[in-house]
Design an enzyme around this catalytic site. Structure first.
Site, PDB file in Angstrom:
ATOM      1  N   HIS A  80     104.090  91.184 -18.042  1.00  0.00           N
ATOM      2  CA  HIS A  80     105.321  90.845 -18.308  1.00  0.00           C
ATOM      3  C   HIS A  80     105.835  91.883 -18.995  1.00  0.00           C
ATOM      4  O   HIS A  80     107.025  92.539 -19.500  1.00  0.00           O
ATOM      5  CB  HIS A  80     105.865  90.085 -18.655  1.00  0.00           C
ATOM      6  CG  HIS A  80     105.426  89.507 -20.503  1.00  0.00           C
ATOM      7  ND1 HIS A  80     105.063  88.365 -20.989  1.00  0.00           N
ATOM      8  CD2 HIS A  80     106.052  90.575 -21.778  1.00  0.00           C
ATOM      9  CE1 HIS A  80     104.871  88.200 -22.482  1.00  0.00           C
ATOM     10  NE2 HIS A  80     105.074  90.275 -22.735  1.00  0.00           N
ATOM     11  N   HIS A 126     110.003  87.512 -27.445  1.00  0.00           N
ATOM     12  CA  HIS A 126     109.952  88.459 -28.120  1.00  0.00           C
ATOM     13  C   HIS A 126     111.131  88.635 -29.284  1.00  0.00           C
ATOM     14  O   HIS A 126     111.655  89.989 -29.614  1.00  0.00           O
ATOM     15  CB  HIS A 126     109.877  90.274 -27.138  1.00  0.00           C
ATOM     16  CG  HIS A 126     108.309  89.703 -26.588  1.00  0.00           C
ATOM     17  ND1 HIS A 126     108.852  89.547 -24.857  1.00  0.00           N
ATOM     18  CD2 HIS A 126     107.380  90.557 -26.213  1.00  0.00           C
ATOM     19  CE1 HIS A 126     107.647  89.279 -24.253  1.00  0.00           C
ATOM     20  NE2 HIS A 126     106.910  90.405 -25.164  1.00  0.00           N
ATOM     21  N   HIS A 139      96.686  95.536 -24.503  1.00  0.00           N
ATOM     22  CA  HIS A 139      97.405  96.117 -25.497  1.00  0.00           C
ATOM     23  C   HIS A 139      97.380  96.158 -26.793  1.00  0.00           C
ATOM     24  O   HIS A 139      97.798  95.104 -27.144  1.00  0.00           O
ATOM     25  CB  HIS A 139      99.164  96.508 -24.276  1.00  0.00           C
ATOM     26  CG  HIS A 139      99.809  95.221 -24.359  1.00  0.00           C
ATOM     27  ND1 HIS A 139      99.121  93.953 -23.956  1.00  0.00           N
ATOM     28  CD2 HIS A 139     100.940  95.321 -24.976  1.00  0.00           C
ATOM     29  CE1 HIS A 139     100.500  93.001 -24.611  1.00  0.00           C
ATOM     30  NE2 HIS A 139     101.385  94.197 -24.488  1.00  0.00           N
ATOM     31  N   GLU A 156      98.584  87.676 -26.030  1.00  0.00           N
ATOM     32  CA  GLU A 156      99.599  87.112 -25.110  1.00  0.00           C
ATOM     33  C   GLU A 156      98.569  86.604 -24.170  1.00  0.00           C
ATOM     34  O   GLU A 156      99.724  85.270 -23.634  1.00  0.00           O
ATOM     35  CB  GLU A 156     100.305  87.639 -24.379  1.00  0.00           C
ATOM     36  CG  GLU A 156     101.789  88.947 -25.002  1.00  0.00           C
ATOM     37  CD  GLU A 156     102.268  89.420 -24.639  1.00  0.00           C
ATOM     38  OE1 GLU A 156     103.663  90.051 -25.222  1.00  0.00           O
ATOM     39  OE2 GLU A 156     101.937  89.995 -23.873  1.00  0.00           O
TER      40      GLU A 156
END
Lengths: 280, 117
Positions: A12, A59, A193, A240
């Site tokens: 995303h 977030h 990441h 995530e």
């Protein structure tokens, strides 16, 4: 009873929203990513879900550190996107599904998940980008939604094992819902990441590929890892993948892969996409 | 599953746990406020006054002044909120990654590409 038609897990990354706004889908940097969605669009046309249950992480749009729920379930008639501070375009609102929201809330609490319920809830890029990718064209997607937010921001985050069990409980809530609705479950984020620290830019292709394979062959494989081990393996933000794990766990029977795609890099992220359906 | 030891150190990584969340609350709260265009404009118009309004400590104020991401993390900043601060200056996550790793942006992007091979 309602039916889970399948599960879609996808990256995303916010810059995808910028690329869509600038029509960069066929740009050489972006096409290996966007092209991955073509078979999933065809599959969605075939299975025609009425509702999407979207498992994602906020977030810092709806939730701040003043109140940080481990698991939160949306129970609103409509979910709006809003300014996230760094300039991706704001997309139109999404329709809720109050009946399914409360079916999930009631079932989760019965199964001893102490969730937060939200009758007002903004949804951030982790919800909106996957919707834009699955239903391109800029209009509100033609289905109702239930957002389920998992804390991946502040440690202690829920363990992989716990997220897997959450997914199983969401799956049983959907399958025992007295409705003829067709439900797709989305898990968003990842894959590997890391944005922060001297280790910024870290990715782990061998682990990601093994994780993708595991979702078919041994879906609870990643539950062997602690949260800190996951940070080491997939980076601070790669955790995530918990949303992928929970989404996958909603499907209790045998499954088959419809499609998968993996491409490095999109922004600072190893991008992943997978669609799974029940094997009949 | 092994017991989750938060004491386990990962090089170049600060886990955003209770210690960091306590240390960084004022800083993160200010950065969270940058979701609003009005607040971003207010910060740009008078940075000192805006930081004072959120009661940043000296370490946080200095890190904001220096636009230095590693210093901001050391002061308790969480990257998701810090990204909203970076957004004020049009910085993307490659700018932020390059700064933290001491690389040029081009070199950092080359490193990202290399991870795919």
């Amino acid at each position: 009873m309602a039916k889970i038609v399948g599960c879609i897990t996808t990256t995303h990354v916010p810059s995808i929203g910028g690329a869509i706004a600038k029509n960069l889908q066929h740009d050489p940097y972006w096409s290996p990513f966007f092209d991955g969605f073509t078979p999933v669009h065809a599959w969605l046309k075939k299975v025609k879900p009425d509702v999407a249950v979207v498992i994602y992480n906020d977030h810092g749009l709806n939730f701040f550190l003043d109140k940080m729920p481990t698991f939160a379930v949306g129970a609103a008639a409509q979910y709006r996107h809003a300014d996230e501070g760094w300039g991706i375009p704001i997309v139109p609102p999404f329709k809720g599904d109050l009946d399914l929201s409360w079916q999930i809330i009631n079932t989760l609490v019965e199964k001893e998940f102490d969730i937060v319920t939200c009758q007002e809830m903004l949804v951030d890029h982790a919800f909106t980008i996957p919707m834009s990718l699955l239903y391109p064209g800029g209009e509100s997607p033609p289905l109702r939604t239930v957002p389920i937010c998992v804390n991946t921001v502040q440690f202690p985050i829920p363990s992989a094992r716990r997220c897997y069990k959450l997914g199983e409980a969401i799956g049983s809530a959907i399958e025992s819902w007295d409705s003829d609705a067709r439900v797709v479950v989305l898990g968003t984020g990842g894959l590997s990441h890391q944005l922060d620290g001297e280790r910024a830019g870290f990715m782990n292709k061998p682990f990601d590929l093994q994780f993708i394979d595991s979702l078919i062959s041994q879906p609870d494989w990643a539950t062997q890892y602690s949260s800190t081990e996951l940070v080491e393996l997939v980076g601070s933000q790669g955790v995530e993948l918990l949303n992928w794990l929970a989404a996958r766990a909603t499907m209790s029977g045998k499954v088959r892969k419809v499609h998968s795609n993996y491409h490095i890099p999109i922004s600072n992220t190893a991008s992943g996409l997978m669609a799974i359906e029940p094997a009949h | 599953m092994k017991k989750d030891g938060l004491e386990h150190k990962i090089p170049g990584t600060t886990i955003f746990d209770g210690t960091q969340a306590r240390k960084g609350y004022a800083l993160n709260k200010m950065c969270f406020s940058f979701n609003s265009a009005e607040n971003r404009a207010e910060f740009k118009a008078d940075e000192d006054a805006y930081c004072a309004k959120y009661a940043l400590n000296a370490q946080q104020r200095e890190a904001i002044r220096n636009r230095n991401v590693l210093q901001l993390i050391a002061a308790g900043g969480n990257i998701y909120y810090l990204a909203k601060f970076g957004g004020i200056f049009g910085l993307d996550v490659q700018d932020v990654g390059a700064q933290q790793t001491g690389m040029t942006k081009d070199a950092f992007k080359a490193k990202l590409l290399a991870a795919g091979r």
